[in-house]
Design a protein around this motif. Structure first.
Motif, short mmCIF file in Angstrom:
data_model
loop_
_atom_site.label_atom_id
_atom_site.label_comp_id
_atom_site.label_asym_id
_atom_site.label_seq_id
_atom_site.Cartn_x
_atom_site.Cartn_y
_atom_site.Cartn_z
N UNK A 1 -86.82 72.09 -34.10
CA UNK A 1 -86.53 73.48 -33.81
C UNK A 1 -85.49 74.04 -34.78
N UNK A 2 -85.69 75.31 -35.13
CA UNK A 2 -84.77 76.00 -36.01
C UNK A 2 -83.95 77.02 -35.24
N UNK A 3 -83.11 77.77 -35.95
CA UNK A 3 -82.25 78.75 -35.30
C UNK A 3 -82.99 79.76 -34.41
N UNK A 4 -84.12 80.26 -34.88
CA UNK A 4 -84.87 81.24 -34.10
C UNK A 4 -85.37 80.62 -32.79
N UNK A 5 -85.76 79.35 -32.84
CA UNK A 5 -86.23 78.66 -31.64
C UNK A 5 -85.11 78.56 -30.61
N UNK A 6 -83.91 78.18 -31.06
CA UNK A 6 -82.79 78.05 -30.13
C UNK A 6 -82.37 79.40 -29.58
N UNK A 7 -82.47 80.46 -30.40
CA UNK A 7 -82.18 81.81 -29.92
C UNK A 7 -83.15 82.18 -28.80
N UNK A 8 -84.44 81.90 -29.01
CA UNK A 8 -85.44 82.21 -27.99
C UNK A 8 -85.22 81.39 -26.72
N UNK A 9 -84.93 80.11 -26.87
CA UNK A 9 -84.69 79.26 -25.70
C UNK A 9 -83.46 79.71 -24.93
N UNK A 10 -82.40 80.07 -25.63
CA UNK A 10 -81.17 80.54 -24.98
C UNK A 10 -81.43 81.85 -24.24
N UNK A 11 -82.27 82.69 -24.81
CA UNK A 11 -82.62 83.95 -24.15
C UNK A 11 -83.42 83.67 -22.88
N UNK A 12 -84.38 82.75 -22.96
CA UNK A 12 -85.18 82.36 -21.79
C UNK A 12 -84.29 81.83 -20.67
N UNK A 13 -83.26 81.08 -21.03
CA UNK A 13 -82.35 80.51 -20.04
C UNK A 13 -81.37 81.55 -19.48
N UNK A 14 -81.34 82.73 -20.07
CA UNK A 14 -80.42 83.76 -19.62
C UNK A 14 -79.04 83.65 -20.25
N UNK A 15 -78.91 82.76 -21.23
CA UNK A 15 -77.63 82.60 -21.93
C UNK A 15 -77.37 83.78 -22.87
N UNK A 16 -78.45 84.39 -23.37
CA UNK A 16 -78.35 85.53 -24.27
C UNK A 16 -79.07 86.71 -23.62
N UNK A 17 -78.37 87.83 -23.54
CA UNK A 17 -78.96 89.07 -23.03
C UNK A 17 -78.59 90.20 -23.98
N UNK A 18 -79.58 91.01 -24.30
CA UNK A 18 -79.36 92.14 -25.22
C UNK A 18 -78.70 91.69 -26.52
N UNK A 19 -79.10 90.49 -26.97
CA UNK A 19 -78.60 89.97 -28.24
C UNK A 19 -77.18 89.42 -28.19
N UNK A 20 -76.58 89.37 -27.01
CA UNK A 20 -75.20 88.90 -26.87
C UNK A 20 -75.15 87.63 -26.02
N UNK A 21 -74.40 86.66 -26.47
CA UNK A 21 -74.21 85.43 -25.70
C UNK A 21 -73.38 85.74 -24.46
N UNK A 22 -73.85 85.28 -23.31
CA UNK A 22 -73.23 85.61 -22.03
C UNK A 22 -72.46 84.45 -21.40
N UNK A 23 -72.50 83.28 -22.02
CA UNK A 23 -71.89 82.09 -21.43
C UNK A 23 -70.90 81.47 -22.40
N UNK A 24 -70.09 80.58 -21.87
CA UNK A 24 -69.07 79.90 -22.68
C UNK A 24 -69.70 78.75 -23.47
N UNK A 25 -68.96 78.29 -24.46
CA UNK A 25 -69.42 77.21 -25.33
C UNK A 25 -69.81 75.97 -24.54
N UNK A 26 -69.07 75.66 -23.49
CA UNK A 26 -69.35 74.45 -22.72
C UNK A 26 -70.76 74.45 -22.13
#
Length: 74
Positions: free
Chosen positions: A16-41
């Motif tokens: 997986x590349x950067x775009x894949x991780x961006x999509x997966x994080x969005x699916x998980x709800x970690x990213x909304x409206x292009x902004x990360x919503x959770x802490x690094x941990x």
């Protein structure tokens, strides 16, 4: 290791590349409206558990998601 070195190793290990991780994080709800919503941990725990990434590699993905680095950073 350079930032690009981290990304290359992550791609080799996970397929997986950067775009894949961006999509997966969005699916998980970690990213909304292009902004990360959770802490690094939360991001690093997810990447360690699901992809067996080490802390440094997980932090590289966190930096991408947070917008601190882009996939072309040196």
């Amino acid at each position: 290791m350079s930032f690009q070195g981290y990304l290359k190793t992550i791609k080799e290990k996970t397929g997986k590349g950067p775009e894949d991780f961006q999509a997966l994080a969005t699916e998980k709800g970690f990213v909304r409206d292009g902004q990360l919503q959770v802490k690094a941990t939360e991001v690093t725990n997810w990447l360690k558990a699901d992809f067996e990434l080490g802390h440094g590699h997980a932090m590289a993905i966190y930096a991408l998601l947070k917008g601190l680095k882009d996939q072309h950073s040196q």
